[in-house]
Structures are given as structure tokens and as C-alpha cells.
Design a protein around this motif. Structure first.
Motif, short mmCIF file in Angstrom:
data_model
loop_
_atom_site.label_atom_id
_atom_site.label_comp_id
_atom_site.label_asym_id
_atom_site.label_seq_id
_atom_site.Cartn_x
_atom_site.Cartn_y
_atom_site.Cartn_z
N LEU A 85 0.87 -1.19 0.00
CA LEU A 85 0.00 0.00 0.00
C LEU A 85 0.90 1.24 0.00
O LEU A 85 1.79 1.36 0.85
N HIS A 86 0.67 2.14 -0.93
CA HIS A 86 1.51 3.35 -1.03
C HIS A 86 0.80 4.51 -0.33
O HIS A 86 -0.07 5.16 -0.92
N LEU A 87 1.19 4.73 0.91
CA LEU A 87 0.49 5.72 1.75
C LEU A 87 1.47 6.74 2.34
O LEU A 87 1.26 7.24 3.45
N SER A 88 2.53 7.05 1.61
CA SER A 88 3.55 7.94 2.18
C SER A 88 3.21 9.43 2.00
O SER A 88 3.76 10.28 2.69
N ASP A 89 2.31 9.76 1.05
CA ASP A 89 1.92 11.18 0.89
C ASP A 89 1.23 11.67 2.16
O ASP A 89 0.63 10.90 2.90
N ARG A 90 1.28 13.00 2.38
CA ARG A 90 0.54 13.58 3.50
C ARG A 90 -0.30 14.74 3.00
O ARG A 90 0.25 15.74 2.60
N PRO A 91 -1.63 14.65 2.97
CA PRO A 91 -2.34 13.42 3.32
C PRO A 91 -2.25 12.40 2.18
O PRO A 91 -2.13 12.78 1.02
N ALA A 92 -2.33 11.11 2.53
CA ALA A 92 -2.45 10.05 1.53
C ALA A 92 -3.94 9.89 1.23
O ALA A 92 -4.71 9.52 2.11
N VAL A 93 -4.31 10.23 0.00
CA VAL A 93 -5.74 10.18 -0.37
C VAL A 93 -6.04 8.83 -1.02
O VAL A 93 -5.39 8.44 -1.99
N VAL A 94 -7.01 8.13 -0.47
CA VAL A 94 -7.39 6.81 -0.97
C VAL A 94 -8.85 6.85 -1.39
O VAL A 94 -9.74 7.13 -0.58
N LEU A 95 -9.10 6.58 -2.68
CA LEU A 95 -10.48 6.45 -3.18
C LEU A 95 -10.89 4.99 -3.07
O LEU A 95 -10.14 4.10 -3.49
N VAL A 96 -12.07 4.74 -2.51
CA VAL A 96 -12.56 3.37 -2.39
C VAL A 96 -13.77 3.22 -3.32
O VAL A 96 -14.75 3.95 -3.20
N VAL A 97 -13.65 2.30 -4.29
CA VAL A 97 -14.68 2.16 -5.33
C VAL A 97 -15.19 0.71 -5.37
O VAL A 97 -14.56 -0.20 -4.83
N GLY A 98 -16.33 0.53 -6.03
CA GLY A 98 -16.90 -0.81 -6.18
C GLY A 98 -18.41 -0.75 -6.25
O GLY A 98 -19.01 0.25 -5.85
N VAL A 99 -19.01 -1.82 -6.75
CA VAL A 99 -20.47 -1.84 -6.85
C VAL A 99 -21.08 -1.93 -5.46
O VAL A 99 -20.45 -2.43 -4.53
N ASN A 100 -22.31 -1.45 -5.31
CA ASN A 100 -22.98 -1.54 -4.01
C ASN A 100 -23.16 -3.00 -3.60
O ASN A 100 -23.42 -3.86 -4.44
N GLY A 101 -23.02 -3.24 -2.30
CA GLY A 101 -23.28 -4.59 -1.78
C GLY A 101 -22.06 -5.46 -1.61
O GLY A 101 -22.17 -6.60 -1.15
N VAL A 102 -20.87 -4.94 -1.97
CA VAL A 102 -19.66 -5.78 -1.86
C VAL A 102 -18.98 -5.65 -0.50
O VAL A 102 -18.03 -6.36 -0.20
N GLY A 103 -19.48 -4.71 0.33
CA GLY A 103 -18.86 -4.49 1.64
C GLY A 103 -17.92 -3.29 1.65
O GLY A 103 -16.97 -3.22 2.43
N LYS A 104 -18.22 -2.31 0.77
CA LYS A 104 -17.35 -1.13 0.63
C LYS A 104 -17.31 -0.31 1.94
O LYS A 104 -16.25 0.07 2.42
N THR A 105 -18.50 -0.07 2.50
CA THR A 105 -18.59 0.77 3.70
C THR A 105 -17.89 0.12 4.89
O THR A 105 -17.12 0.77 5.59
N THR A 106 -18.16 -1.15 5.12
CA THR A 106 -17.51 -1.84 6.24
C THR A 106 -16.00 -1.90 6.01
O THR A 106 -15.22 -1.76 6.96
N THR A 107 -15.59 -2.07 4.76
CA THR A 107 -14.16 -2.11 4.44
C THR A 107 -13.48 -0.80 4.82
O THR A 107 -12.35 -0.80 5.34
N ILE A 108 -14.14 0.32 4.59
CA ILE A 108 -13.55 1.62 4.94
C ILE A 108 -13.33 1.73 6.45
O ILE A 108 -12.26 2.16 6.90
N GLY A 109 -14.32 1.30 7.23
CA GLY A 109 -14.16 1.31 8.69
C GLY A 109 -13.02 0.41 9.14
O GLY A 109 -12.20 0.77 9.99
#
Length: 291
Positions: A85-109
Motif C-alpha cells: 500500500l503506497h500511503l507515504s503522501d501527507r495526506p495520503a488520499v485513498v479512493l474506495v470504489v466498487g459496486v454496491n453490496g460488496v462491503g465497501k462501507t464496512t471495508t472503509i471502517g
């Protein structure tokens, strides 16, 4: 991986590798097991050919040798991809994408919780503004994950403006990581990919995007992948997150999805709890899958 399913690759292989010798049935059983575990017929066939060649080269008839060769084959294939995971930028901006119902919201938490274990601060942006329930659900999971949240100021607010406010908040408050939730489907006439492109443009005026993570439900296998192809084609996906990887019944999908997309798996979710998202390690995965 908890063995919840009635069939698992691990148990199928255990029976196979406990036999006294490698015979024709071994190869038939192995190919069947790999296809059942969602490796897909092409990859299964390739692997069988490679393993037959290895067995011939080392003049072995011991199934334990075949088990080790299979484990090494799986690991070697998985390790072709950079899972960092490349998270060295400050802030490191991460877009989370995917179809509804795959567990996107829980994954973010869960992701917020995962990076906080490395002493990173997190803000979550609720840029899926078209579903009020999505914002509330995200707020719950952000709180569980120990993250702050930037909510839309009104229902249906422009998702790009929420993303902008989230990155702005991260910059002004020295927050390490900004996780942006996005819509999996739109109720408006504008195309979903157009909307995502706009979100990206607005964010990139303030900060580079570190990662675009596509969330896939491992239990849906190839169907889930075909649903997500538009994201792979248009959203600039840099990594995959596999959710619901609770057993090794569909473990082959992990390999199949990387080989089909050319995109590395960076995170795997193996349960429902807040701590059930981990980084993806090919060696550990191959060990658990094959034994």
C-alpha cells in the motif's frame, strides 16, 4: 481463514496428499479441486502442466512433494504483483470504489482501524451522497475504526465537493490519510464513471491520489469481477480489496483475479469484525490455502 464452508480446498487437498503415491487419479482430483476453488479452467490447466513437469523433473511419486510444489507454484504466481500500500503522501488520499453490496462501507471502517494500528490518523469522506443510509452506515463504521468523518452538508450534495472538503480537512488538521467513499450506483442520469472522474479531478487539484482501491466480494467470484470491469477500465484502480474471504472454498479467485486484471490484491477481509482486514501476504496465503 476460518473453514466455514462445507467444501474447502484445504480439506480436499489433505485427502489427496495423504495417499501413498501420485497416480492418474491424483491429477484428475487436483484439477477438479482447483476449478471448484475458483482458479478457473485456464489457470488450473496451466498449473497442472507445470506441476506434472516438476514431478517428472524430480522423479518423485510422493504426494507430499506435490503439495510443496503446488504451494510454491501458488506463492510464485501471487508474488508477481506488488502488494504494498503506497500511503507515504501527507495526506495520503485513498479512493474506495466498487459496486454496491460488496462491503465497501464496512471495508472503509476496517481500513481506518487497520492503518490506525500503525499510528496513522484517518478522516473518512462520505462522497456516496445519493443514499442517506450510506452516510449513516459509513459514520457508524468510521467511528468503530477510530476515524473522523466529513459528511455531506445536504442530501445529494455533489460528491466531488464532499471529496474536496475531506482532503481540505485532512490538510488543515494534519490528518495522515483521507479515505473517500464513492457511489457504486447512481440514481441520476450522469454516468457513474463520469462522476468518479470528476471526483478525481477535484481531489487532484489539492493533492495526488495515493491509491484507488476496488472492493470485490470474494464469494461472487467471476460474476463480481465482471460487474466491476467498468471500474477497472475507467477508475484508475491501483489495488484490490477482497472481502468475505472466510474459507478456502473460493480461495483460487485470489489468484485468478490478479492474473485476469493485472492489479495486485492489497487487503483481504476474512470476517465481520473491525479487526478482520489485513494486508495481503502471498506466502501466508499460499500456506493457508494449500497447507
Amino acid at each position: 481463514m476460518a473453514e466455514r464452508s462445507t467444501w474447502s480446498l484445504g480439506s480436499a487437498l489433505r485427502g489427496m496428499f495423504q495417499k501413498p503415491t501420485i497416480d492418474d487419479n491424483t491429477w484428475d482430483d487436483l484439477e477438479h479441486a482447483l476449478i471448484t476453488a475458483d482458479f478457473g479452467p485456464e489457470i488450473a490447466e496451466e498449473m497442472i502442466e507445470e506441476l506434472r513437469a516438476s514431478v517428472a523433473r524430480y522423479h518423485t511419486t510422493d504426494p507430499k512433494d506435490l503439495q510443496r510444489m503446488l504451494r510454491e507454484n501458488v506463492e510464485e504466481r501471487l508474488a508477481k504483483y506488488d502488494t504494498t500500500l503506497h500511503l507515504s503522501d501527507r495526506p495520503a488520499v485513498v479512493l474506495v470504489v466498487g459496486v454496491n453490496g460488496v462491503g465497501k462501507t464496512t471495508t472503509i471502517g476496517k481500513f481506518a482501524n487497520y492503518v490506525r494500528a500503525f499510528d496513522r490518523t484517518v478522516v473518512v469522506g462520505a462522497a456516496d451522497t445519493f443514499r442517506a443510509a450510506a452516510v449513516e452506515q459509513l459514520a457508524t463504521w468510521a467511528e468503530r475504526g477510530g476515524a473522523q468523518i466529513v459528511r455531506p452538508q445536504h442530501h445529494g450534495q455533489d460528491p466531488a465537493s464532499v471529496a474536496f472538503q475531506t482532503v481540505e480537512f485532512a490538510k488543515n488538521n494534519n490528518v495522515d490519510i483521507a479515505l473517500i467513499d464513492t457511489a457504486g450506483r447512481l440514481q441520476t442520469k450522469s454516468g457513474l464513471m463520469d462522476e468518479l472522474a470528476k471526483v478525481r479531478r477535484v481531489i487532484e487539484k489539492q493533492a495526488p491520489i495515493a491509491e484507488v482501491l476496488l472492493v470485490l466480494d470474494a464469494t461472487t467470484g467471476q460474476n463480481g469481477l465482471s460487474q466491476a470491469e467498468a471500474f477497472i477500465e475507467h477508475a484508475g484502480v491501483t489495488g484490490l480489496v477482497l472481502t468475505k474471504l472466510d474459507g478456502s472454498a473460493k480461495g483460487g479467485f485470489v489468484l485468478a483475479v490478479q492474473e485476469k486484471t493485472g492489479i495486485p490484491i492489497k487487503l483481504v477481509g476474512q470476517g465481520e469484525g473491525i479487526g478482520d482486514l489485513t494486508g495481503f501476504t502471498p506466502h501466508v496465503f499460499a500456506q493457508k490455502l494449500v497447507g
